[in-house]
Design a protein around this motif. Structure first.
Motif, mmCIF file in Angstrom:
data_model
loop_
_atom_site.group_PDB
_atom_site.id
_atom_site.type_symbol
_atom_site.label_atom_id
_atom_site.label_comp_id
_atom_site.label_asym_id
_atom_site.label_seq_id
_atom_site.Cartn_x
_atom_site.Cartn_y
_atom_site.Cartn_z
ATOM 1 N N GLU A 225 -71.984 -17.975 102.141
ATOM 2 C CA GLU A 225 -71.526 -19.009 101.354
ATOM 3 C C GLU A 225 -70.560 -19.429 102.657
ATOM 4 O O GLU A 225 -70.084 -20.564 102.668
ATOM 5 C CB GLU A 225 -70.598 -18.494 100.483
ATOM 6 C CG GLU A 225 -71.743 -19.040 99.470
ATOM 7 C CD GLU A 225 -71.388 -18.731 97.911
ATOM 8 O OE1 GLU A 225 -70.058 -17.595 97.935
ATOM 9 O OE2 GLU A 225 -72.113 -18.133 97.542
ATOM 10 N N LYS B 40 -71.827 -21.246 106.125
ATOM 11 C CA LYS B 40 -71.694 -22.709 105.052
ATOM 12 C C LYS B 40 -70.265 -23.295 104.646
ATOM 13 O O LYS B 40 -70.663 -24.839 105.298
ATOM 14 C CB LYS B 40 -72.492 -22.806 103.857
ATOM 15 C CG LYS B 40 -73.568 -24.018 103.154
ATOM 16 C CD LYS B 40 -74.422 -25.197 104.368
ATOM 17 C CE LYS B 40 -75.248 -25.817 103.188
ATOM 18 N NZ LYS B 40 -74.536 -27.304 102.682
ATOM 19 N N ALA B 41 -69.627 -23.101 104.505
ATOM 20 C CA ALA B 41 -68.223 -23.461 105.275
ATOM 21 C C ALA B 41 -67.975 -23.672 106.076
ATOM 22 O O ALA B 41 -67.541 -25.467 106.284
ATOM 23 C CB ALA B 41 -67.693 -23.329 104.041
ATOM 24 N N LEU C 278 -70.239 -24.377 108.570
ATOM 25 C CA LEU C 278 -70.820 -25.648 109.144
ATOM 26 C C LEU C 278 -70.105 -26.727 108.221
ATOM 27 O O LEU C 278 -70.346 -28.052 109.483
ATOM 28 C CB LEU C 278 -72.161 -25.261 108.695
ATOM 29 C CG LEU C 278 -72.939 -25.939 109.062
ATOM 30 C CD1 LEU C 278 -73.749 -26.607 110.418
ATOM 31 C CD2 LEU C 278 -74.665 -25.973 108.439
ATOM 32 N N ASP C 279 -69.660 -26.936 106.926
ATOM 33 C CA ASP C 279 -69.560 -28.240 106.586
ATOM 34 C C ASP C 279 -68.219 -28.919 107.070
ATOM 35 O O ASP C 279 -68.167 -29.940 107.197
ATOM 36 C CB ASP C 279 -69.237 -28.011 105.128
ATOM 37 C CG ASP C 279 -70.991 -27.901 104.439
ATOM 38 O OD1 ASP C 279 -72.028 -28.267 104.929
ATOM 39 O OD2 ASP C 279 -70.300 -27.014 103.415
ATOM 40 N N ALA C 280 -67.471 -27.617 108.035
ATOM 41 C CA ALA C 280 -66.187 -28.345 108.018
ATOM 42 C C ALA C 280 -66.407 -28.975 109.540
ATOM 43 O O ALA C 280 -65.472 -29.386 110.500
ATOM 44 C CB ALA C 280 -64.621 -27.160 108.001
ATOM 45 N N GLY C 281 -67.099 -28.445 109.910
ATOM 46 C CA GLY C 281 -67.792 -28.825 112.091
ATOM 47 C C GLY C 281 -67.297 -28.031 112.775
ATOM 48 O O GLY C 281 -67.628 -27.752 113.425
ATOM 49 N N PRO D 64 -75.003 -26.416 114.019
ATOM 50 C CA PRO D 64 -76.207 -26.094 113.472
ATOM 51 C C PRO D 64 -76.982 -24.294 114.008
ATOM 52 O O PRO D 64 -76.996 -24.161 113.280
ATOM 53 C CB PRO D 64 -77.192 -27.144 112.891
ATOM 54 C CG PRO D 64 -76.263 -28.194 113.516
ATOM 55 C CD PRO D 64 -74.779 -27.768 114.271
ATOM 56 N N PHE E 188 -75.102 -21.626 112.626
ATOM 57 C CA PHE E 188 -75.008 -21.159 110.987
ATOM 58 C C PHE E 188 -76.364 -20.880 111.084
ATOM 59 O O PHE E 188 -76.435 -19.310 110.621
ATOM 60 C CB PHE E 188 -75.202 -22.840 110.116
ATOM 61 C CG PHE E 188 -75.742 -22.364 109.279
ATOM 62 C CD1 PHE E 188 -74.302 -22.000 108.347
ATOM 63 C CD2 PHE E 188 -76.468 -23.040 108.726
ATOM 64 C CE1 PHE E 188 -75.367 -21.883 107.196
ATOM 65 C CE2 PHE E 188 -77.308 -22.482 107.264
ATOM 66 C CZ PHE E 188 -75.982 -21.575 106.575
#
Length: 235
Positions: free
Chosen positions: A9, A12-13, A15-18, A22, A25
């Motif tokens: 998790e 993934k956070a 990854l979402d924050a940049g 990818p 990740f």
């Protein structure tokens, strides 16, 4: 929550924050997946063990339910048998005690009313006169053959034949007024003599001998006649 999941998790956070690309990740995910697979296997084993532990409790409940049903059926059967034994059963002895129907024809016979007793008759009318038969004091003259005297026949029914001989035969109708065992009071009316008024006469019986008294003939003692002698005079 398991450690590999929290790490995944966070990746993934990032990854979402940049903060992660990818590719980074995916590399992190590949690294974390082997530990997660072993964890899934551990969970499956735990579930299998749990289900095995739950099987005895379900089986126990089923056994208890079966035992309870058997007990209910047994109690109901026992109660039915007890009630069936207590119910009255007709026997030949009880049937014999049942009252029989009385036929309508067997009615009590009607009671006849008491027969009234006849009134007692006076002794004077019911007593039988002591001198029953034919009596006379008639005597016949040898010269003329004429008779002189009285002939009387007294019947059991109370009838009296009266004949007076004096130069001929005078017949009289006798009406009994009073009668007893030794005395008869009567009235004599001579037939064919309208001038001769009825006269009273008394007949007395004493020891089988008959006497007659009348105002016209006086007191006469009569002898008893045999049937032949009576037939000769009672013409």
């Amino acid at each position: 929550m398991h450690d590999w999941m929290s790490k995944l998790e966070r990746a993934k956070a990032l990854l979402d924050a940049g903060a992660l690309t990818p590719e980074e990740f995916e590399a992190e995910k590949a690294r974390l997946l082997p530990s997660s697979s072993s964890t899934v296997v551990d969970q499956d084993e735990h579930l299998a063990v749990g289900s095995q532990e739950d099987e005895p409790s379900a089986r126990t409940r089923w056994i208890k339910a079966t035992i309870a049903a058997v007990l209910v059926i047994a109690i109901a059967t026992l109660a039915y048998l007890l009630l069936a034994d207590r119910s009255p059963k007709p026997t030949a002895k009880k049937a014999a005690r049942l009252p029989t129907a009385t036929p309508q024809s067997a009615m009590p016979a009607p009671v006849a009313p008491p027969t009234p007793k006849p009134k007692p008759k006076s002794k004077s009318t019911e007593a039988e006169f002591g001198c029953i038969g034919a009596y006379s004091n008639v005597s016949f003259s040898e010269e003329s053959g004429d008779g002189s005297g009285l002939f009387v026949r007294i019947g059991k029914s109370g009838s009296i034949t009266w004949k007076y001989y004096e130069g001929g035969i005078s017949r009289g109708n006798v009406t009994v007024n009073k009668r007893s065992a030794d005395r008869i009071s009567a009235t004599v009316h001579y037939v064919g003599d309208s001038n001769d008024a009825p006269s009273n006469v008394v007949l007395k019986c004493n020891a089988g001998k008959l006497s007659a008294s009348n105002a016209n003939i006086g007191n006469l003692t009569l002898r008893r006649l045999t049937p032949k002698q009576a037939a000769e005079l009672d013409l």
